[in-house]
Design a protein around this motif. Structure first.
Motif, PDB file in Angstrom:
ATOM      1  N   GLN A   1     -51.772  51.165 -57.439  1.00 12.04           N
ATOM      2  CA  GLN A   1     -50.842  52.169 -57.962  1.00 12.04           C
ATOM      3  C   GLN A   1     -49.592  51.505 -58.537  1.00 12.04           C
ATOM      4  OE1 GLN A   1     -50.266  54.684 -54.535  1.00 12.04           O
ATOM      5  NE2 GLN A   1     -52.206  55.781 -54.839  1.00 12.04           N
TER       6      GLN A   1
ATOM      7  N   GLN B   1     -50.375  49.732 -61.857  1.00  9.42           N
ATOM      8  CA  GLN B   1     -50.486  50.663 -62.979  1.00  9.42           C
ATOM      9  C   GLN B   1     -49.105  51.087 -63.492  1.00  9.42           C
ATOM     10  OE1 GLN B   1     -53.160  53.641 -61.123  1.00  9.42           O
ATOM     11  NE2 GLN B   1     -54.590  53.212 -62.801  1.00  9.42           N
TER      12      GLN B   1
ATOM     13  N   SER C   1     -52.501  50.928 -52.614  1.00  7.49           N
ATOM     14  CA  SER C   1     -51.084  50.998 -52.985  1.00  7.49           C
ATOM     15  C   SER C   1     -50.734  49.940 -54.020  1.00  7.49           C
ATOM     16  CB  SER C   1     -50.205  50.833 -51.738  1.00  7.49           C
ATOM     17  OG  SER C   1     -50.433  51.887 -50.820  1.00  7.49           O
TER      18      SER C   1
END
Length: 256
Positions: free
Chosen positions: A196, A199, A193
């Motif tokens: 993510q 990013q 997580s």
């Protein structure tokens, strides 16, 4: 001399009694605790620590400077009440009604505000640090971000993530909140997580021409892509040490 002492004592007693009356109307306090019905009551500076006032009717009451720490005010009617400077630390305020109430300078740290109605309440200087269930409409995304950073610095990562979630919900392009949430998740060893979030943060920072943000997010991504030593199953990850203080890393993304 004795007459002077007696007169002075009487004078001080009068002042003491007057101050007590001004501080709180004792009859109103008894009425509240006995019936939970005290509309427009004078409860100035009243001591109501840990009192069970669930569902109480305190509409229009004067609770200026009152101490209600750890009390239960769930479902209470506080519409139009004056709670300026009141201590509501750790109070259960779920489903309480505050429309038109004055909460200026009130201490609402660590309160429970789930489904509380705060529309139209005066909230200048109200301290919501650590509160749970803060309605999104009463705070800015920057407020939620700052509260999240403060919780993260104290090690309360789950509460920090909750605040970052609210900041993102209000402002989906808030790159700093994604990065901060990623760091909090990283601290909880949720690398997937965290990756993510990193990013998304990098893309947003880049689109916003925020070079320091982009570089920080990229450094975080590199750290997350580095294989973890399988022998190390406990302990804090090293990203905070890599970039320096968690506070200095995240506070730089506050826009004020």
């Amino acid at each position: 001399m004795k007459t002077y002492i007696l007169a002075t004592a009487a004078f001080l007693t009068t002042i003491s009694l007057t101050t007590t009356v001004q501080a709180a109307n004792s009859e109103h306090v008894r009425q509240l605790l006995a019936t939970k019905q005290c509309q427009n009551c004078d409860l100035t500076s009243a001591g109501l620590v840990m009192a069970d006032l669930s569902g109480a009717n305190l509409s229009g009451a004067n609770l200026t400077g009152a101490n209600l720490s750890r009390a239960n005010l769930s479902g209470a009617d506080l519409r139009g009440a004056n709670l300026s400077g009141a201590s509501l630390f750790g109070v259960n305020l779920s489903e309480a009604k505050f429309s038109g109430a004055n909460l200026a300078g009130a201490d609402l740290r660590n309160t429970y505000l789930t489904n509380a109605e705060l529309t139209g309440a005066y909230l200048n200087g109200t301290n919501f640090q650590g509160a749970v269930g803060i309605p999104s409409q009463i705070a800015s995304p920057e407020d939620f971000y700052a509260w999240g950073v403060a919780e993260a610095q104290k090690g309360n990562q789950q509460q920090a993530i909750s605040y970052f979630n609210q900041a993102i919900a209000i402002k989906p392009e808030y790159a700093g909140a994604y990065l901060a949430r990623g760091v909090a998740r990283y601290q909880m060893l949720d690398r997937q997580s965290a990756f993510q979030d990193a990013q998304v943060a990098e893309k947003l920072f880049t689109s916003q021409n925020n070079t320091p943000g982009t570089q920080t997010a990229q450094a975080f991504i590199i750290e997350l892509q580095t294989p973890v030593n399988e022998k190390i199953s406990t302990g804090k990850p090293s990203f905070v040490d890599f970039l320096g203080s968690l506070g200095s890393v995240l506070l730089q993304f506050l826009p004020f």
